[in-house]
Design a protein around this motif. Structure first.
Motif, PDB file in Angstrom:
ATOM      1  N   HIS A   1     -10.045  16.508   2.576  1.00  0.00           N
ATOM      2  CA  HIS A   1     -10.207  17.912   2.694  1.00  0.00           C
ATOM      3  C   HIS A   1      -9.202  18.529   1.478  1.00  0.00           C
ATOM      4  CE1 HIS A   1     -11.236  18.830   7.279  1.00  0.00           C
ATOM      5  NE2 HIS A   1     -12.159  17.943   6.455  1.00  0.00           N
ATOM      6  N   ARG A   2      -9.779  19.638   1.089  1.00  0.00           N
ATOM      7  CA  ARG A   2      -8.880  20.246  -0.154  1.00  0.00           C
ATOM      8  C   ARG A   2      -7.365  20.654   0.323  1.00  0.00           C
ATOM      9  NH1 ARG A   2     -11.987  25.280  -1.476  1.00  0.00           N
ATOM     10  NH2 ARG A   2     -12.258  25.352   0.674  1.00  0.00           N
ATOM     11  N   VAL A   3      -6.524  20.406  -0.658  1.00  0.00           N
ATOM     12  CA  VAL A   3      -5.226  20.604  -0.436  1.00  0.00           C
ATOM     13  C   VAL A   3      -4.961  22.070  -1.308  1.00  0.00           C
ATOM     14  CG1 VAL A   3      -2.701  19.970  -0.618  1.00  0.00           C
ATOM     15  CG2 VAL A   3      -4.515  18.440   0.060  1.00  0.00           C
TER      16      VAL A   3
ATOM     17  N   LEU B   1      -6.993  15.605   0.202  1.00  0.00           N
ATOM     18  CA  LEU B   1      -6.005  14.653   0.775  1.00  0.00           C
ATOM     19  C   LEU B   1      -6.820  12.854   0.739  1.00  0.00           C
ATOM     20  CD1 LEU B   1      -3.646  13.961   2.616  1.00  0.00           C
ATOM     21  CD2 LEU B   1      -5.076  14.631   4.579  1.00  0.00           C
ATOM     22  N   ALA B   2      -5.991  12.006   0.251  1.00  0.00           N
ATOM     23  CA  ALA B   2      -6.610  10.776   0.170  1.00  0.00           C
ATOM     24  C   ALA B   2      -6.092   9.990   1.091  1.00  0.00           C
ATOM     25  CB  ALA B   2      -6.232  10.253  -1.297  1.00  0.00           C
ATOM     26  N   ASP B   3      -4.689  10.165   1.559  1.00  0.00           N
ATOM     27  CA  ASP B   3      -4.137   9.373   2.763  1.00  0.00           C
ATOM     28  C   ASP B   3      -3.069  10.034   3.347  1.00  0.00           C
ATOM     29  OD1 ASP B   3      -3.846   7.030   4.348  1.00  0.00           O
ATOM     30  OD2 ASP B   3      -4.164   5.716   2.630  1.00  0.00           O
ATOM     31  N   LEU B   4      -2.575   9.498   4.428  1.00  0.00           N
ATOM     32  CA  LEU B   4      -1.122   9.803   5.031  1.00  0.00           C
ATOM     33  C   LEU B   4      -0.283   8.595   4.911  1.00  0.00           C
ATOM     34  CD1 LEU B   4      -2.713  11.823   8.347  1.00  0.00           C
ATOM     35  CD2 LEU B   4      -1.703  12.901   5.928  1.00  0.00           C
TER      36      LEU B   4
ATOM     37  N   SER C   1       5.153  11.010   7.241  1.00  0.00           N
ATOM     38  CA  SER C   1       6.423  11.398   6.240  1.00  0.00           C
ATOM     39  C   SER C   1       5.558  12.175   5.102  1.00  0.00           C
ATOM     40  CB  SER C   1       7.272   9.972   5.771  1.00  0.00           C
ATOM     41  OG  SER C   1       6.238   9.240   5.084  1.00  0.00           O
ATOM     42  N   SER C   2       4.570  11.808   4.681  1.00  0.00           N
ATOM     43  CA  SER C   2       4.035  12.453   3.487  1.00  0.00           C
ATOM     44  C   SER C   2       2.423  12.417   3.409  1.00  0.00           C
ATOM     45  CB  SER C   2       4.667  12.113   2.247  1.00  0.00           C
ATOM     46  OG  SER C   2       4.429  10.609   1.955  1.00  0.00           O
ATOM     47  N   LEU C   3       2.036  13.261   2.827  1.00  0.00           N
ATOM     48  CA  LEU C   3       0.473  13.285   2.107  1.00  0.00           C
ATOM     49  C   LEU C   3       0.183  12.461   1.011  1.00  0.00           C
ATOM     50  CD1 LEU C   3      -0.099  17.012   2.764  1.00  0.00           C
ATOM     51  CD2 LEU C   3      -0.133  15.504   4.519  1.00  0.00           C
ATOM     52  N   ALA C   4      -0.731  11.915   0.902  1.00  0.00           N
ATOM     53  CA  ALA C   4      -1.091  11.107  -0.443  1.00  0.00           C
ATOM     54  C   ALA C   4      -2.314  11.968  -0.850  1.00  0.00           C
ATOM     55  CB  ALA C   4      -1.189   9.763  -0.174  1.00  0.00           C
ATOM     56  N   VAL C   5      -1.942  12.524  -1.958  1.00  0.00           N
ATOM     57  CA  VAL C   5      -3.113  13.476  -2.570  1.00  0.00           C
ATOM     58  C   VAL C   5      -3.571  12.938  -4.123  1.00  0.00           C
ATOM     59  CG1 VAL C   5      -3.762  15.755  -3.327  1.00  0.00           C
ATOM     60  CG2 VAL C   5      -2.125  15.535  -1.321  1.00  0.00           C
TER      61      VAL C   5
END
Length: 432
Positions: free
Chosen positions: A29-31, A42-45, A57-61
């Motif tokens: 999804h678009r950030v 969004l590529a990963d969490l 803990s963080s978004l991987a974008v």
């Protein structure tokens, strides 16, 4: 667990409101920044391990026109909807190159479509989706979806399939979820990822060795070696004894460093270790035997002398024997200290001063008799025994006839050389 698919919340809820979603519903999804500008996708969490239900803990974008992934703390997310992730004001400058510590994992990269161990059901499952919960403004991992619904959801077919199955059959595919607290991730076989595996390996150590053996047999070679290396020596030894496939036993022991492999073999029952060593290449076998402590080395070297198919080839050196003048109390104290398997100490063997077998007592005597009674007063002198060169088939017939838990193995001078347990004889017959 929700009964039906949930719609992603438009804002991160305040304390006291809980919302479920799946990772497949937010990946790619678009950030957007606070002004609505597209930052990336969004590529990963990223999740920090250690808690029963760990936090994201963080978004991987994946940022536009830039190589690599960048991360942003979860606390900087304002809202989610079905297509975009909205950031809070001032969040955009906080992006930094993605770094994954030893106590962290990336859910998409390291879990999705990967194998995990269900430590509750003691089996291997493939992760088709990951169930998340927003609670108290934290995003936590709560379940792993291993069912068909997870696959259909990721393909975008789930709602159509649900409508069709409800219309045709008044039926809907059920959820298949495992709580995260029962999940053991299996991560890539690198030094870094092995450190991560150790953080959650406590779950897998709680399984029975026979369940662990079944799990190892299902895993691929890399994950199998990774899991086996996390086991403590005693658990590794017990698990190796429960593995039915000799080829897999050899593969596991060969995957361990020589010193650890030697220590594992020392923890195993001597007859089990001997069987495993017999399947190794001579050079490897000799090297492992040389690195063993003297008592284990001598016991195994003696067992290796016996021809396959004989009583000596399956006997164990794990047994309790005492001089005839020793007391019940002496036997009780030694029984309390021993770590031998219960089937190996079902009988107490009694010897004369030269060490020749003259009688046998049972655990019943240890429980019911006075502690100061000498063993010679209670021992049964009508012995059924076998020789090291006796054929296993003949030994099996004695077990069948007398219903013993174990039989002593003596040499031609009646010196006690070892014992054969009912488990030993059953395993030898099964392998045939």
């Amino acid at each position: 667990m929700p009964a039906a698919e949930t719609t992603i919340a438009r804002e991160i809820p305040e304390t006291g409101v809980n919302l479920f979603l799946y990772i497949s519903e937010v990946l790619n999804h678009r950030v957007l920044d606070a002004d609505g500008g597209v930052v990336g996708k969004l590529a990963d969490l990223k999740v920090k391990l250690g808690e029963t239900f760990p936090k994201v803990s963080s978004l991987a974008v994946k940022k536009r026109k830039q190589k690599g992934l960048f991360e942003l703390d979860w606390q900087d997310v304002l809202s989610l909807n079905s297509t975009v992730i909205q950031l809070k004001p001032g969040a955009k400058p906080k992006f930094r190159p993605l770094e994954v510590a030893n106590d962290e994992i990336l859910l998409r990269d390291e879990l999705l479509d990967k194998q995990v161990v269900d430590t509750f059901g003691a089996k291997i499952e493939r992760v088709n989706d990951i169930h998340l919960l927003i609670v108290n403004q934290d995003l936590r991992v709560v379940h792993v979806d291993y069912g068909v619904r997870g696959i259909l959801r990721r393909l975008g077919w789930l709602r159509g399939i649900d409508r069709l199955s409800n219309w045709l059959f008044a039926y809907q595919l059920g959820e298949k979820m495992i709580s995260w607290k029962y999940i053991q991730p299996l991560l890539s076989d690198t030094v870094k990822h092995n450190l991560k595996l150790n953080l959650t390996a406590r779950k897998i150590h709680e399984l029975h060795p026979s369940d662990l053996a079944d799990i190892l047999e299902e895993l691929d070679r890399v994950n199998r070696s990774s899991v086996f290396r996390t086991l403590d020596l005693q658990t590794a030894a017990q698990t190796l004894e429960e593995v039915d496939d000799p080829t897999l036993q050899v593969s596991l022991i060969e995957s361990a460093p020589a010193e650890r492999a030697s220590d594992i073999l020392e923890e195993m029952a001597p007859d089990e270790a001997t069987d495993l060593l017999a399947d190794l290449p001579k050079e490897k076998k000799d090297r492992l035997i040389r690195t063993m402590e003297k008592p284990s080395r001598e016991a195994i070297e003696e067992l290796l002398k016996f021809r396959e198919g004989t009583a000596g080839s399956i006997m164990t050196k794990d047994f309790l024997s005492f001089h005839k003048d020793r007391t019940i109390g002496d036997a009780v104290e030694e029984f309390r200290r021993t770590t031998y398997p219960l089937e190996s100490v079902a009988y107490i063997y009694v010897t004369d001063k030269e060490g020749r077998l003259i009688g046998v007592s049972t655990l019943r005597h240890l429980i019911t008799c006075e502690r100061d009674v000498p063993l010679k007063k209670l021992m049964n002198t009508h012995l059924v025994k076998v020789g090291p060169q006796d054929d296993i088939e003949d030994v099996a017939l004695l077990f069948k006839k007398y219903k013993f838990m174990a039989l002593p193995v003596v040499d031609q001078d009646n010196f006690l050389k070892g014992i054969i347990t009912l488990k030993d004889i059953m395993q030898s017959r099964f392998e045939e």
